[in-house]
Design an enzyme around this catalytic site. Structure first.
Site, PDB file in Angstrom:
ATOM      1  N   ASP A 138    -103.429  59.238  14.628  1.00 56.23           N
ATOM      2  CA  ASP A 138    -104.163  58.101  15.184  1.00 56.23           C
ATOM      3  C   ASP A 138    -105.462  57.789  14.460  1.00 56.23           C
ATOM      4  O   ASP A 138    -105.832  56.635  14.328  1.00 56.23           O
ATOM      5  CB  ASP A 138    -104.436  58.332  16.671  1.00 56.23           C
ATOM      6  CG  ASP A 138    -103.209  58.059  17.520  1.00 56.23           C
ATOM      7  OD1 ASP A 138    -102.644  56.963  17.362  1.00 56.23           O
ATOM      8  OD2 ASP A 138    -102.807  58.916  18.307  1.00 56.23           O
TER       9      ASP A 138
ATOM     10  N   TYR B  14    -101.721  55.231  24.756  1.00 58.52           N
ATOM     11  CA  TYR B  14    -102.529  56.310  25.322  1.00 58.52           C
ATOM     12  C   TYR B  14    -104.009  55.955  25.383  1.00 58.52           C
ATOM     13  O   TYR B  14    -104.500  55.163  24.579  1.00 58.52           O
ATOM     14  CB  TYR B  14    -102.385  57.589  24.491  1.00 58.52           C
ATOM     15  CG  TYR B  14    -101.544  58.618  25.194  1.00 58.52           C
ATOM     16  CD1 TYR B  14    -102.121  59.498  26.087  1.00 58.52           C
ATOM     17  CD2 TYR B  14    -100.173  58.672  24.999  1.00 58.52           C
ATOM     18  CE1 TYR B  14    -101.354  60.422  26.769  1.00 58.52           C
ATOM     19  CE2 TYR B  14     -99.394  59.592  25.674  1.00 58.52           C
ATOM     20  CZ  TYR B  14     -99.989  60.471  26.557  1.00 58.52           C
ATOM     21  OH  TYR B  14     -99.230  61.371  27.227  1.00 58.52           O
ATOM     22  N   ASP B  15    -104.699  56.599  26.307  1.00 59.24           N
ATOM     23  CA  ASP B  15    -106.157  56.525  26.364  1.00 59.24           C
ATOM     24  C   ASP B  15    -106.682  57.956  26.429  1.00 59.24           C
ATOM     25  O   ASP B  15    -106.171  58.764  27.200  1.00 59.24           O
ATOM     26  CB  ASP B  15    -106.632  55.770  27.608  1.00 59.24           C
ATOM     27  CG  ASP B  15    -106.213  54.312  27.573  1.00 59.24           C
ATOM     28  OD1 ASP B  15    -105.018  54.046  27.786  1.00 59.24           O
ATOM     29  OD2 ASP B  15    -107.074  53.455  27.333  1.00 59.24           O
TER      30      ASP B  15
END
Ligand SMILES: [Cu+2]
Length: 648
Positions: A313, A400-401
């Site tokens: 990421d 996602y967080d």
């Protein structure tokens, strides 16, 4: 201590926001200002290296040499340099720019397939797929005739060094139908993958898997669609009517005995530097720098495109996410009285764009106890309330967080709490046993796919100075002689890591270890070297050593790595993890097995967890917390929080 004015108290009670980038540069590690973003743009343009196709993906501070920062004092000149990632035509480049001398000091081409992702590239890959007649026919066969809301885009950045991928930008593209949706992710058109080569702008192959039929709507993620909400609680709110106890000087924070500098980086998020603790008259160094280094999320389904899904990421998505830090909602994601900081990210033609409230800082008293003791048969209790200082960032990584809290304790510990929330990645259920082989049924007709999350934190500890060593305390059984009624105890056997191979550690439950970064040149009053210990939720990969995806994320081979400090070793999976080859980053650097005792060293902690999704994770996951901490071990002569005052 002076009491803040009523006006100041009012401002603080409502929360204040500070744009980090609008301030003048006060410290060598301050992030790039908006003005500096424009400077680097002008310098790049003037260099004659850009053509009309350039697209900036990242711009951030190129740090001055560590020795220079350590020697710097207020008022002395500050070196200002920038690092830029960009694409131009079909190539990626990395440029270093001296903002003071106004020149490009380094310009290198990124390996052909490894540059960071961009929205424009995702759109281009999607458009190529969507106009391919094979893709359109496959979508039509699934009963979708209205293409108005069908969109396609890359699902992954997997790379296996296959002939079709080598030196090419090959992406596996999936499509979805947004029709009828309100929020969240669109319906995936399962079993359909277009393998797109962006180097030649062609669709190499279309995979239209048997059984990949459309399975109907997959439910929505619109919170309003949840139905009635429960009655709100009576208000519970933290307030700090007299304003904060910390002080801010530019981006340097001082609180209790702690001081540190921080900045927001588009790729790394929060970068904390020069973390020190004031111990009596001494300003003692704990960390030179700490930040996230990489984040890797591999999925565990063998079918295409899932088998390609292994997301780096930080290395791939800073541009697509618009910087990894997302805006915080006042009063929900940080207390109202927090100080909020804006930051900036570069947009593709170089214009700096402000992202509001990407970090916040606040003191927190959650009703917890710093220490307590009851004596004299319970008649006398000595207790002190605990207050923490929290520096917070939230990252939105697609579905996602992640929440990152850097928590400074009054006991000399620095804890990182990492919360994972957001949405599971799902695929439509087939109704067969295969559904639960690689995931779990988490909602009607939906399978949440198994996966892991790995975070590499780069911790450049400088415990009372740069010259440090890793000391491993192995807790091992010692059997006792027959004249002792006990048969065994455990003891801590100490090992000083001499080389990088000694520094590669795991700590399974059955053979626990403690890891201390020590300074043998500085002794505590009891004659032992001062130290800080690293402890936390380590996790390791379960994948096979010859799995190419595992090899590309080689930092997950170990929970702890220790390397000699090197300015250009910053990213655990390498500088360019997108479509990278095997072994880059930590495995490559440590192959030489360099010496790590009594020198400037960097610790790399792999924090991780494996995720078998559950219905309670849908439609949005409750935040799941994992953490690590660095704690003083013989750094202080006694509990540094023993002097906490009694509450009036
Ligand atoms: Cu997960």
């Amino acid at each position: 201590m002076t009491r803040p004015s009523r006006f100041a108290a009012l401002i603080v009670a409502l929360g204040i926001t500070l744009p980090l980038h609008a301030q003048a540069v006060r410290h060598p590690l301050d992030g790039l200002t908006a003005r500096e973003h424009w400077q680097l743009y002008e310098i790049l343009q003037a260099s004659g290296r850009l053509d009309s196709t350039f697209r900036l993906l990242y711009a951030g501070l190129k740090e001055p040499p560590k020795s220079e920062v350590l020697a710097w004092t207020l008022g002395r000149p500050i070196r200002r340099e920038a690092l830029v990632h960009l694409t131009q035509g079909k190539s990626g480049f990395e440029a270093a720019i001296d903002l003071t001398a106004r020149r490009v000091t380094d310009w290198k081409q990124v390996p052909a397939r490894q540059y960071m992702g961009s929205r424009a590239e995702s759109n281009a890959a999607g458009a190529l797929a969507l106009k391919d007649p094979r893709v359109r026919a496959a979508i039509t066969r699934r009963g979708i005739t209205d293409f108005t809301h069908v969109s396609c885009g890359p699902a992954n950045n997997g790379y296996f060094d296959l002939p079709e991928e080598r030196d090419r930008r090959v992406l596996h593209v999936t499509c979805s139908d947004d029709r009828g949706r309100v929020a969240g992710y669109s319906e995936s058109i399962d079993g359909l993958v277009a393998v797109v080569d962006l180097t030649r702008d062609t669709v190499l192959r279309v995979l239209d898997l048997p059984g990949g039929a459309r399975t109907g709507p997959v439910g929505d993620h619109d919170p309003e669609g949840v139905g009635t909400t429960r009655a709100p609680l009576n208000a519970v709110e933290m307030v700090q009517p007299r304003g904060p106890t910390y002080t801010l000087d530019g981006q340097t924070v001082t609180w209790q005995n702690w001081s540190f500098h921080f900045r927001m980086d588009q790729r790394l998020g929060l970068v904390l530097s020069q973390v020190r603790y004031k111990d009596g008259d001494r300003q003692r160094s704990v960390l030179y720098q700490a930040s996230l280094s990489e984040l890797f999320v591999p999925y565990m389904d063998p079918s295409d495109p899932w088998n390609y899904q292994g997301y780096f990421d930080l290395g791939t998505y800073p541009s697509i996410f618009g910087g990894i830090a997302s805006s915080l909602e006042v009063g929900v994601e940080c207390p109202r009285y927090a100080t909020y900081f804006h930051s900036i990210v570069v947009t593709d033609k170089g214009r700096p764009r402000e992202r509001q409230r990407t970090s916040c800082l606040f003191e927190r008293n959650g009703g917890d106890v710093a220490w307590r003791h009851t004596r004299d048969g319970g008649t006398i209790t000595e207790a002190r309330a605990r207050t923490d200082l929290v520096l917070r960032m939230h990252m939105n990584a697609g579905n996602y967080d992640y929440l990152f809290d850097w928590v400074f304790g009054q006991d000399g510990a620095l804890t990182v709490n990492l919360g994972a929330t957001g949405m599971d990645q799902v695929k439509p259920a087939t109704g067969t046993d295969a559904d639960t082989r690689y995931g779990r049924r988490i909602a009607d007709k939906l399978i949440g796919i198994n996966h892991s999350h790995f975070f590499s934190f780069r911790l450049d500890l400088d415990v009372d100075g740069p010259s440090n060593s890793l000391v491993v305390e192995k807790l091992e059984r010692q059997t006792l002689p027959a004249d002792n009624p006990r048969r065994s105890i455990w003891v801590a056997n100490t090992l000083t890591a001499q080389t990088e191979r000694d520094g590669q550690r795991h700590s399974p439950m059955t053979a626990p270890e403690l890891w201390r970064i020590t300074n043998t040149g500085v002794k505590n009053p009891y004659g032992d070297p001062v130290a800080y210990e690293i402890e936390g939720h380590g996790a390791m990969s379960l994948l096979a050593p010859d799995d190419y995806m595992q090899q590309r994320a080689g930092f997950t081979n170990h929970t702890l790595w220790v390397t000699p400090y090197a300015a250009d070793e910053r990213f655990a999976a390498g500088d360019y993890p997108t479509n990278s080859v095997a072994g880059d980053g930590l495995p490559k650097w440590t192959a030489a097995n360099r010496a790590i005792a009594n020198r400037d060293i960097v610790a790399w902690l792999t924090l991780g967890f494996h995720h078998v999704p559950r219905p309670e994770d849908w439609p949005v996951m409750p935040t799941a917390w994992h953490s690590f901490a660095i704690r003083p071990v013989g750094f202080f002569a006694k509990n540094p929080a023993i002097d906490l005052p009694k509450l009036p």
